[in-house]
Design a protein around this motif. Structure first.
Motif: not given
Length: 74
Positions: A68-73, A31-39, A41-47, A28-29
């Protein structure tokens, strides 16, 4: 230890897969930048912690998830 049990649970695995599928398995992050990377990790916003581990409105709520992809996570 309790969190490990949650992340291995069938209810989390089904939720995680349904969420990722709803996002077409794309980070998702990126995509916000116009990039297409495979997600990856499903990350919890509230830990997740011992206090909210049994609260499905946090642990299984799509509004609290982000794919998220691994880099964004990191």
């Amino acid at each position: 230890m309790a969190r490990h049990k949650f992340y291995s649970s069938k209810k989390w695995q089904e939720c995680r897969n349904a969420y990722a599928s709803s996002k077409r398995w794309l980070c998702e992050r990126c995509l916000e930048k116009g990039l297409y990377h495979k997600g990856a990790i499903v990350h919890h916003k509230i830990y997740i912690d011992d206090d909210n581990l049994d609260d499905d409105s946090i642990t299984l709520n799509f509004d609290n998830l982000e794919l998220l992809c691994r880099s964004c996570h990191e």
